[in-house]
Design an enzyme around this catalytic site. Structure first.
Site, mmCIF file in Angstrom:
data_model
loop_
_atom_site.group_PDB
_atom_site.id
_atom_site.type_symbol
_atom_site.label_atom_id
_atom_site.label_comp_id
_atom_site.label_asym_id
_atom_site.label_seq_id
_atom_site.Cartn_x
_atom_site.Cartn_y
_atom_site.Cartn_z
ATOM 1 N N GLY A 24 0.726 -1.232 0.236
ATOM 2 C CA GLY A 24 -0.043 -0.109 -0.080
ATOM 3 C C GLY A 24 0.789 1.210 -0.197
ATOM 4 C CD GLU B 297 -1.951 2.322 -3.491
ATOM 5 O OE1 GLU B 297 -1.364 2.448 -2.565
ATOM 6 O OE2 GLU B 297 -3.256 2.355 -3.512
ATOM 7 C CG ASN C 169 -5.909 -7.327 -3.161
ATOM 8 O OD1 ASN C 169 -5.629 -7.249 -2.268
ATOM 9 N ND2 ASN C 169 -7.340 -7.693 -3.342
ATOM 10 C CG ASP D 251 -8.986 1.775 4.309
ATOM 11 O OD1 ASP D 251 -9.495 2.186 5.139
ATOM 12 O OD2 ASP D 251 -9.470 1.768 3.204
ATOM 13 C CB THR E 169 4.521 8.133 3.925
ATOM 14 O OG1 THR E 169 3.912 8.478 5.044
ATOM 15 C CG2 THR E 169 5.407 6.812 4.101
#
Lengths: 432, 252
Positions: free
Chosen positions: B73, B96, B129, B152, B227
């Site tokens: 991610g 990602e 994924n 997330d 980040t």
């Protein structure tokens, strides 16, 4: 939106069609067939139909059974399916000794080689384990809760298997993956140590089996898939040893339509004490016998045994250690336009016991109905009746093919359709 | 460069892609069926595509060098870019799920390679994924570091199974990490921080790094500073919650 909804409604109905399943007791004491919610067991030793006793909650399965299996020591039998119930039976009394509730529909089951653990997989990819201790003969054991063992991330698990030495636990899924996990000493704490992933199939993996001989007791894994191949693996490293494309032998390459050229392998059954693997394919009236050369680590087609005249496309295969018989069943549940909801047809191939080198060429013979052990009585129990309209099973095979691809193959949308589905997204709007 | 100057999605001064043209939704459903190509097995990953300077042609795959760091991610790629110069000899990849974000990182890396010749050849990005396809990219014990930065949070309990750190997925991360490999997680959501720490703490194949080890590790500082997500938290004066664990051999 309307057409999408309609589409979904249709696919849901189609995927309800479940194939008929067969399982044979390891020493051929009994044979079990499952069609829809119906579980039929025939006692071969006693020569009579078995009536199942289930006083756990007073009812048998309520929806299609998706998996049935005998334990390797023959004492236990497990059935499970779309009604989210996992029923563990004693094969002696045929009483249901435990009935577990799963959160989701159950897609596969396995019993550890010593019969002390039952594992089942649900449609969200979680494998659960339950202990079957304290079960001697017919004693009741308390209903226990299943503990999660491992998970494939939200993928339907299609098959579970213990390695012959019991060290590894295998799980296959619709994302073309086979996971080999070290089976832990305390399975209730989960199985965290992954030995390998066997990667190579390009479609869903439908079935797993082990080829073992006296010289090679740890065995080699064979797997069947929706990509029309059977593959041979070394599970400790996960490396692919050989691939056998069955399309030519199944007569698929002659087909004019490209989409007809692929047919999924639906079941595999290894013939005990030999290196033969019987393969059931979606469109083949008969079976393909593969031979596995364990020293060269190759897999090749030995023979196609076709079943003539009966439109018999096996949906499931079974065999026992001792008999030299390969049991096959075809049939489907929940066909839309059918008056006979739960019909199945059983056939037997004999001749796997001969030791002459060319027996593969001459040996395997499809038995006539009256040559099957306990012929008419057995067929009446397992099939529900003795004679059939043969078109029924062709319809059934077609319906099963659709249902299997709806369930296990990813839906492909055209670019326009995909864009159409994204039309409400904010990041799409900015672009304009 | 001349054609890039005419391209409005690239900044004229730095030659880097401009983020405003790659806006994407913050969330993506990891459960939906994916339609991007996935390598059949780690042996099918085309390194020449990702690291053209290290792997000049696709048939020379056997130089023995493999990806060792994975940023799961990776978002807009801030961490990868910082790590690239810190570990110039290590191949690393960002994974990602959001296609536009992946596209941005790809362009960003290509632009950096042009403006800094010889640098940034060891980083790349792939759209995938990671919750489903980690085993398709990495062999057993191939990775030495894995990063899960500001994932997330999936607050609703029914969506907890979509979290990228979960007891079951840790089994797969333990599989691709070598013994001694390190997993870095950080978030600005306290609830998720507790969850990730609990998952790692309860897993038999991970143990926490000590405070001294954390201080000595040059990567730890980057977690919150490198980040885009971390910088945003910093700007807003938010708190971060970190969990850094080492892969250990399971005790039997």
């Amino acid at each position: 939106m309307e057409d999408a909804a309609m589409e979904n409604g249709e696919t849901n109905k189609d995927s309800e069609v479940a194939p008929a399943l067969i399982a044979v007791h390891p020493t051929q004491n009994s044979v079990a067939v499952a069609v829809g919610s119906d579980l039929r067991v025939f006692d071969l030793l006693g020569g009579c139909a078995v009536s199942l006793v289930d006083d756990s909650d007073g009812s048998l399965h309520k929806d299609s059974i998706r998996a049935i299996r005998y334990g390797a020591n023959g004492k236990l039998f497990v059935s499970a399916g779309d009604d989210k119930l996992v029923k563990i039976w004693s094969t002696e009394s045929w009483r249901c000794i435990s009935s577990l509730c799963s959160e989701k529909r159950v897609s596969a089951v396995a019993i550890s080689n010593d019969g002390s653990y039952v594992c089942f997989a649900d449609k969200f990819g979680v494998v659960w384990v339950v202990v079957v201790d304290g079960f001697n003969g017919d004693q009741d054991f308390v209903n226990k809760k299943a503990a999660p063992l491992l998970s494939h991330y939200c993928s339907i698990i299609t098959s579970l298997e213990f390695s012959p030495d019991g060290r590894f636990f295998l799980s296959a899924d619709r994302d073309s993956k086979i996971r080999v996990t070290v089976f832990p000493k305390k399975p209730l704490d989960g199985a965290h140590e992954i030995q390998s992933f066997s990667l190579g199939h390009t479609e869903f993996v439908s079935c797993l089996a082990f080829v073992c001989t006296h010289e090679c007791p740890q065995g080699f894994l064979v797997s069947g898939s929706g990509d029309s191949t059977v593959r041979l693996w070394d599970i400790s490293s996960g490396s692919l040893l050989d691939t056998c494309d069955i399309r030519e032998k199944a007569g698929l390459l002659e087909s004019k339509e490209i989409e007809d050229r692929y047919a999924a392998v639906t079941d595999l059954c290894t013939i005990p004490d030999s290196t033969l693997v019987a393969v059931a394919v979606q469109s083949l009236q008969g079976i393909i016998l593969l031979s596995c050369d364990l020293s060269a680590q190759t897999l090749y087609v030995a023979k196609v045994v076709s079943i003539k005249g009966d439109a018999f496309i096996p949906t499931s295969l079974g065999t026992s250690f001792s008999s030299g018989l390969l049991w096959m069943v075809t049939g489907a549940s929940n066909l839309h336009d059918s008056q006979h909801p739960c019909l199945s047809r059983v056939k037997v191939i004999s001749g796997f016991k001969e030791s002459s080198p060319d027996f593969v060429q001459h040996g395997p013979i499809v038995l006539e109905d009256d040559e099957i052990p306990r012929s008419e009585k057995l067929l009446e129990k397992l099939q529900g009746r003795v004679s059939f309209d043969k078109n029924y099973f062709l319809t059934a095979a077609e319906a099963l093919k659709t249902s299997m691809s709806n369930l296990l193959i990813k839906k492909q949308y055209s670019t326009e359709k995909r864009e159409f589905r994204k039309r409400g997204r904010n990041d799409k709007k900015i672009k304009k | 460069m001349s054609e890039k100057e005419a391209n409005p999605t690239f900044s004229k001064s730095t030659g880097l892609p401009r983020k405003r043209f790659y806006r994407a939704r913050a969330h993506s459903n990891p459960l939906s069926d994916s339609h991007f190509p996935v390598p059949i097995s780690p042996g099918h990953v085309d390194y020449s595509l990702h690291y053209p300077q290290h792997f000049p042609s696709s048939d020379q795959v056997d130089s023995g060098k493999k990806i060792q760091f994975a940023d799961i991610g990776c978002g807009f790629g801030g961490l990868l870019i910082s790590l690239s110069t810190l570990f110039p000899e290590t191949l690393m990849i960002g994974m990602e799920l959001r296609d536009k974000v992946t596209e941005y990182v790809k362009e960003r890396i290509l632009a950096l390679r042009v403006t800094n010749p010889g640098q940034y050849q060891n980083i790349s990005v792939v759209r995938t994924n990671s919750m489903k396809y980690i085993p398709n990219y990495f062999e057993k014990g191939q990775l030495s570091k894995m990063f899960f930065l500001f994932p997330d949070p999936h607050f609703k309990e029914k969506n907890h199974r979509r979290r990228v750190i979960s007891p079951f997925l840790l089994d797969e991360y333990a599989y691709v990490l070598e013994v001694g490999g390190i997993i870095y997680t950080i978030t600005d959501v306290e609830e998720l921080g507790d969850w990730m720490k609990a998952c790692l703490e309860n897993h038999p194949m991970f143990e926490a790094l000590t405070d001294e080890e954390l201080k000595a590790d040059p990567v730890t500082k980057l977690l919150s500073s490198a980040t885009e997500e971390g910088q945003k938290v910093d700007r807003n004066g938010g708190q971060t919650f970190r969990a850094v664990y080492r892969r250990v051999a399971p005790s039997l």
